[in-house]
Design a protein around this motif. Structure first.
Motif, PDB file in Angstrom:
ATOM      1  N   PRO A   1       0.801  -1.230   0.000  1.00  0.00           N
ATOM      2  CA  PRO A   1       0.000   0.000   0.000  1.00  0.00           C
ATOM      3  C   PRO A   1       0.834   1.280   0.000  1.00  0.00           C
ATOM      4  CG  PRO A   1      -0.716  -1.496   1.748  1.00  0.00           C
ATOM      5  CD  PRO A   1       0.544  -2.049   1.185  1.00  0.00           C
ATOM      6  N   ASP A   2       2.081   1.215   0.455  1.00  0.00           N
ATOM      7  CA  ASP A   2       2.915   2.417   0.365  1.00  0.00           C
ATOM      8  C   ASP A   2       4.379   2.011   0.267  1.00  0.00           C
ATOM      9  OD1 ASP A   2       4.132   2.132   2.974  1.00  0.00           O
ATOM     10  OD2 ASP A   2       2.225   2.786   3.811  1.00  0.00           O
ATOM     11  N   ALA A   3       5.243   2.996   0.194  1.00  0.00           N
ATOM     12  CA  ALA A   3       6.654   2.742  -0.069  1.00  0.00           C
ATOM     13  C   ALA A   3       7.386   2.066   1.097  1.00  0.00           C
ATOM     14  CB  ALA A   3       7.359   4.048  -0.440  1.00  0.00           C
ATOM     15  N   GLY A   4       6.674   1.816   2.190  1.00  0.00           N
ATOM     16  CA  GLY A   4       7.309   1.120   3.308  1.00  0.00           C
ATOM     17  C   GLY A   4       7.086  -0.387   3.274  1.00  0.00           C
ATOM     18  N   ARG A   5       6.403  -0.874   2.232  1.00  0.00           N
ATOM     19  CA  ARG A   5       5.981  -2.279   2.234  1.00  0.00           C
ATOM     20  C   ARG A   5       7.133  -3.263   2.420  1.00  0.00           C
ATOM     21  NH1 ARG A   5       1.697  -5.542   0.196  1.00  0.00           N
ATOM     22  NH2 ARG A   5       1.894  -7.460   1.400  1.00  0.00           N
ATOM     23  N   CYS A   6       8.218  -3.065   1.670  1.00  0.00           N
ATOM     24  CA  CYS A   6       9.310  -4.042   1.737  1.00  0.00           C
ATOM     25  C   CYS A   6       9.826  -4.189   3.168  1.00  0.00           C
ATOM     26  CB  CYS A   6      10.467  -3.646   0.825  1.00  0.00           C
ATOM     27  SG  CYS A   6      10.072  -3.815  -0.919  1.00  0.00           S
ATOM     28  N   TRP A   7       9.972  -3.059   3.837  1.00  0.00           N
ATOM     29  CA  TRP A   7      10.594  -3.106   5.173  1.00  0.00           C
ATOM     30  C   TRP A   7       9.621  -3.636   6.202  1.00  0.00           C
ATOM     31  CZ3 TRP A   7      14.285  -3.012   2.253  1.00  0.00           C
ATOM     32  CH2 TRP A   7      14.397  -2.084   1.223  1.00  0.00           C
ATOM     33  N   GLU A   8       8.310  -3.397   5.962  1.00  0.00           N
ATOM     34  CA  GLU A   8       7.302  -4.030   6.817  1.00  0.00           C
ATOM     35  C   GLU A   8       7.371  -5.539   6.691  1.00  0.00           C
ATOM     36  OE1 GLU A   8       3.232  -2.692   5.921  1.00  0.00           O
ATOM     37  OE2 GLU A   8       4.036  -0.689   6.345  1.00  0.00           O
ATOM     38  N   VAL A   9       7.528  -5.997   5.441  1.00  0.00           N
ATOM     39  CA  VAL A   9       7.592  -7.443   5.208  1.00  0.00           C
ATOM     40  C   VAL A   9       8.867  -8.016   5.841  1.00  0.00           C
ATOM     41  CG1 VAL A   9       7.787  -9.234   3.420  1.00  0.00           C
ATOM     42  CG2 VAL A   9       6.181  -7.328   3.117  1.00  0.00           C
ATOM     43  N   VAL A  10       9.951  -7.263   5.743  1.00  0.00           N
ATOM     44  CA  VAL A  10      11.207  -7.711   6.365  1.00  0.00           C
ATOM     45  C   VAL A  10      10.992  -7.928   7.862  1.00  0.00           C
ATOM     46  CG1 VAL A  10      13.526  -6.911   7.036  1.00  0.00           C
ATOM     47  CG2 VAL A  10      12.790  -6.748   4.642  1.00  0.00           C
ATOM     48  N   ASP A  11      10.342  -6.967   8.514  1.00  0.00           N
ATOM     49  CA  ASP A  11      10.096  -7.104   9.956  1.00  0.00           C
ATOM     50  C   ASP A  11       9.100  -8.224  10.258  1.00  0.00           C
ATOM     51  OD1 ASP A  11      11.853  -5.089  10.455  1.00  0.00           O
ATOM     52  OD2 ASP A  11      10.340  -3.556  10.925  1.00  0.00           O
ATOM     53  N   LYS A  12       8.036  -8.268   9.458  1.00  0.00           N
ATOM     54  CA  LYS A  12       6.978  -9.253   9.704  1.00  0.00           C
ATOM     55  C   LYS A  12       7.520 -10.683   9.653  1.00  0.00           C
ATOM     56  CE  LYS A  12       2.604 -10.707   7.488  1.00  0.00           C
ATOM     57  NZ  LYS A  12       1.691 -10.344   6.369  1.00  0.00           N
ATOM     58  N   HIS A  13       8.368 -10.956   8.658  1.00  0.00           N
ATOM     59  CA  HIS A  13       8.844 -12.335   8.487  1.00  0.00           C
ATOM     60  C   HIS A  13      10.301 -12.511   8.907  1.00  0.00           C
ATOM     61  CE1 HIS A  13       5.118 -13.419   6.532  1.00  0.00           C
ATOM     62  NE2 HIS A  13       5.259 -12.449   5.648  1.00  0.00           N
ATOM     63  N   GLN A  14      10.876 -11.486   9.517  1.00  0.00           N
ATOM     64  CA  GLN A  14      12.251 -11.572  10.009  1.00  0.00           C
ATOM     65  C   GLN A  14      13.225 -11.991   8.905  1.00  0.00           C
ATOM     66  OE1 GLN A  14      13.358 -10.810  13.493  1.00  0.00           O
ATOM     67  NE2 GLN A  14      11.631  -9.575  12.802  1.00  0.00           N
ATOM     68  N   VAL A  15      13.173 -11.242   7.828  1.00  0.00           N
ATOM     69  CA  VAL A  15      13.995 -11.536   6.658  1.00  0.00           C
ATOM     70  C   VAL A  15      15.469 -11.223   6.946  1.00  0.00           C
ATOM     71  CG1 VAL A  15      14.468 -10.816   4.273  1.00  0.00           C
ATOM     72  CG2 VAL A  15      12.098 -11.134   5.056  1.00  0.00           C
ATOM     73  N   ALA A  16      16.352 -12.167   6.591  1.00  0.00           N
ATOM     74  CA  ALA A  16      17.789 -11.965   6.806  1.00  0.00           C
ATOM     75  C   ALA A  16      18.476 -11.445   5.546  1.00  0.00           C
ATOM     76  CB  ALA A  16      18.443 -13.276   7.242  1.00  0.00           C
ATOM     77  N   THR A  17      18.018 -11.920   4.385  1.00  0.00           N
ATOM     78  CA  THR A  17      18.639 -11.515   3.124  1.00  0.00           C
ATOM     79  C   THR A  17      17.584 -10.937   2.197  1.00  0.00           C
ATOM     80  OG1 THR A  17      20.304 -13.228   3.318  1.00  0.00           O
ATOM     81  CG2 THR A  17      19.942 -12.333   1.120  1.00  0.00           C
ATOM     82  N   PHE A  18      17.878  -9.782   1.650  1.00  0.00           N
ATOM     83  CA  PHE A  18      16.935  -9.089   0.767  1.00  0.00           C
ATOM     84  C   PHE A  18      17.642  -8.824  -0.553  1.00  0.00           C
ATOM     85  CE2 PHE A  18      15.053  -5.042  -0.779  1.00  0.00           C
ATOM     86  CZ  PHE A  18      13.729  -5.443  -0.884  1.00  0.00           C
ATOM     87  N   TYR A  19      17.047  -9.307  -1.647  1.00  0.00           N
ATOM     88  CA  TYR A  19      17.701  -9.291  -2.963  1.00  0.00           C
ATOM     89  C   TYR A  19      16.745  -8.646  -3.956  1.00  0.00           C
ATOM     90  CZ  TYR A  19      20.239 -11.682  -6.889  1.00  0.00           C
ATOM     91  OH  TYR A  19      20.954 -12.007  -8.012  1.00  0.00           O
ATOM     92  N   THR A  20      17.136  -7.506  -4.540  1.00  0.00           N
ATOM     93  CA  THR A  20      16.200  -6.794  -5.409  1.00  0.00           C
ATOM     94  C   THR A  20      16.936  -6.121  -6.569  1.00  0.00           C
ATOM     95  OG1 THR A  20      14.238  -5.353  -5.360  1.00  0.00           O
ATOM     96  CG2 THR A  20      16.205  -4.551  -4.227  1.00  0.00           C
ATOM     97  N   ALA A  21      16.215  -5.331  -7.362  1.00  0.00           N
ATOM     98  CA  ALA A  21      16.799  -4.702  -8.545  1.00  0.00           C
ATOM     99  C   ALA A  21      17.128  -3.235  -8.253  1.00  0.00           C
ATOM    100  CB  ALA A  21      15.809  -4.776  -9.699  1.00  0.00           C
TER     101      ALA A  21
END
Ligand code: WT7
Length: 643
Positions: free
Chosen positions: A333-353
């Motif tokens: 819904p907004d530009a914070g989505r990726c980081w919300e998902v990182v926190d929600k699922h405790q992401v260790a590695t994030f790989y994007t373009a």
């Protein structure tokens, strides 16, 4: 290059799988003794039904490579079954839906059941080893089930990105003669519905040999239905057994076809085979992302691209990893989505373009800093060169100067990472993909084909075979030879330019051929030109790229209307719509400039160099225009330059 500081390997990576000394020793061995090196890796990373007879046999002049000939294995078994004794209840996929309220975990045991059921459905519909199956799906777990179900029964999957138009889908189905299509009623991205089944219906009107269309119910939206051909996924799999005997495949049996754009003609079906591809996807996943058991890893790519194949599905699963699959877009819904998902699922590695990083950077820091991101350990980029400014923002703001960034250079054709830092081994230079991965033997060539020693800039080529290299262009082996192995005989030609600095770091400068990279999506200028000239009011078109702040490259079209046709706003809109219809929304032109004439040599060749300069607004630097048939054409283009 040097204004940005070197970032040393952080102490938190001192116990990484690969440190600097190991990198040097393993790299040396992989080049000096490739047979021994790759045999060891193949034993370590994969489970074989039968060992191979020879490690590698290759002939670059013929575009031939055979890895692990005589060996037998099944990719779905390597990605699923062999993990079950220890990891049946461990999560294989975390699926995060477009709607932030939608997510679920899929265990390895559940993955096995879903894959086997679909594999049985395909078998019942007559699909056998070697048959081609087209997958046209949104980012839902069933897309991965479909790929693995094909792998299980030895069918060759051809995933077509869900953003492609019915035209583009039709071309790809016909080119590889797919007789089965797996799709969904509708996709959901950024709150908007994508009419996948309707698109598939439109494509299938021209594909009489497709006898089965399996449809996943994603939104429940209204769709048309063709009895006999169309099959609901949920109904068919409900009735199917959750056990399915895997097909034992030769290492060199095809695993998948994936279409990609080149500088000429229609997209090519890049063919990858089973053993070598899976090995290099698995090995690079573990070492480049320094993957640790139990960690959550997230690659934001779409399964419609090779990144999704190698680093959402095959690489992670071959390592028994937890792979996060995201249905939506980074700004919804907004530009914070990726980081919300990182926190929600405790992401260790994030790989994007890089394009996503630039777009998020443009919105400012707040959407990032309002999240914790404490779980992040490593960041990655892929798809296009990353400018050092975007790199530094990613490093400092997203990673809080604590997470290394792996800038991974590779291609659909290479199957897996080729040039990349290793987080525990490589001091990072922002904007550089740094060093070759194990087994990747690189060179930089001068125009005349001679090798550049030491620092310098030239054409990036590969000197010896690697396990996950392209095996052929589906149905047209000569095209493989012409495209990759003829420009500089004895070398694989990447189509990219690069430089190497005094420390041996590689810096990719981008394509040297007529291929655009728009938001990390690869597109031939010829494809866009063919779409434009389909319009009956258009005589000729020439398309070039130009620098674009967010997309990396934008699409600049010079269009010559037929005699007597007045250019108009309406015609411009029709042309834009035509590109979207023929290719897809990613091919939407940014600029259309009416061109009464195009700069041509006396032999009729369009001088793109000049068109590129005008598009880039580098008007002082046009170079030699004396060989033009009519130099005044250039003055007109400059005068009427679209801004
Ligand atoms: C082209 C390949 C690799 C998977 C996604 C794209 C460009 C890719 C980088 C990078 C600079 C890069 C190259 C290459 N590219 N990664 N890290 N730095 N350029 O795959 O669609 O086959 O495109 O993307 O130009 O040739 P693809």
């Amino acid at each position: 290059m040097s204004e940005f500081p070197l970032h040393k390997v952080p102490a938190s990576f001192s116990d990484a799988h690969i440190n600097a000394e190991m990198y040097r020793e393993m790299y040396r061995r992989s080049i000096d003794e490739p047979d021994a090196f790759w045999a060891e890796q193949a034993e370590k990373f994969l489970t074989w039904d039968k060992p191979w007879d020879t490690v590698v046999e290759a002939d670059f002049l013929q575009g031939k490579a055979e890895w692990f000939a005589g060996g037998k294995l099944n990719a779905s078994v390597n990605c699923i079954d062999r993990h079950l004794p220890q990891c049946a209840d461990q999560t294989a996929f975390i699926w995060e839906g477009d709607d932030p309220a939608d997510s679920k975990h899929i265990t390895y045991a559940e993955l096995k059941d879903s894959v086997c059921k679909l594999a049985n459905v395909l078998r019942e519909r007559g699909v056998k080893k070697g048959d081609r199956v087209c997958i046209y799906m949104p980012m839902i777990p069933e897309a991965a089930y479909a790929m693995l179900a094909c792998a299980r029964i030895g069918a060759i999957h051809s995933v077509v990105f869900g953003g492609f138009s019915p035209e583009a889908l039709k071309d790809r189905i016909l080119d590889s003669d797919c007789q089965v299509v797996i799709t969904a009623d509708q996709g959901l991205r950024g709150g908007k519905k994508v009419p996948l089944k309707a698109n598939a219906d439109a494509a299938l009107e021209h594909c009489p040999d497709v006898h089965t269309c399996v449809v996943v119910q994603r939104t429940g939206g209204d769709i048309d239905w063709q009895d006999g051909r169309d099959v609901w996924y949920h109904e068919a799999t409900a009735a199917a057994s959750a056990d399915c005997e895997p097909e034992s495949m030769d290492a060199e049996d095809p695993l998948f076809i994936l279409y990609t754009s080149g500088s000429t003609g229609k997209p090519k079906g890049v063919l990858h085979t089973t053993g070598g591809y899976l090995l290099q996807a698995a090995m690079t996943f573990k070492y480049v992302f320094d993957y640790r058991e139990g960690e959550v890893y997230w690659c934001t790519a779409d399964v419609g691209w090779v990144t999704g194949h190698s680093y959402i599905v095959y690489g992670p699963l071959a390592n028994g990893a937890i792979s996060l699959m995201f249905e939506g877009v980074p700004t919804y819904p907004d530009a914070g989505r990726c980081w919300e998902v990182v926190d929600k699922h405790q992401v260790a590695t994030f790989y994007t373009a890089p394009t996503a990083i630039r777009a998020l950077h443009a919105v400012g820091d707040e959407p990032v800093t309002r999240s914790s991101r404490a779980s992040l350990r490593l960041l990655g980029t892929v798809g296009e060169p990353i400018n050092p400014e975007a790199w530094e923002w990613y490093y400092q703001t997203v990673g809080e100067s604590r997470c290394p960034i792996v800038d991974t250079w590779w291609q659909t054709e290479t199957g897996a990472h080729m040039i990349t830092p290793l987080p525990g081994a490589t001091d990072l230079k922002p904007g550089s993909a740094s060093f070759p991965m194990f087994g990747v033997n690189l060179a930089l060539l001068n125009e005349d084909g001679s090798e550049i020693e030491g620092p310098g800039a030239g054409y990036l080529v590969v000197k010896s075979p690697w396990p996950s290299q392209i095996r052929t262009v589906y149905g047209d082996h000569q095209r493989l030879i012409d495209t990759y192995f003829s420009t500089y005989p004895g070398y694989y030609f990447t189509g990219d330019g690069a430089s190497r600095d005094e420390d041996g770091y590689y810096w990719i400068t981008g394509r040297v051929d007529d291929v655009l990279n728009v938001s990390g999506h690869r597109m031939g200028t010829a494809e866009v030109e063919s779409a434009l000239v389909l319009h009956d009011k258009i005589a000729e078109a020439a398309v070039v790229g130009f620098p674009h702040d967010i997309k990396g490259q934008g699409i600049y079209c010079y269009v010559t209307p037929m005699d007597g046709v007045e250019p108009s706003e309406e015609l411009r809109k029709e042309l834009i719509a035509l590109c979207v219809k023929e290719i897809g929304p990613i091919a939407k032109p940014d600029v259309i400039q009416w061109a009464p004439g195009l700069p041509k040599t006396r032999s009729g060749k369009i001088m793109r160099r000049i068109l590129r300069k005008i598009a880039e607004n580098e008007l002082q630097n046009l170079g030699d225009t004396s060989t033009l048939a009519d130099p005044s054409v250039v003055d007109n283009l400059i005068e009427n330059r679209a801004s």
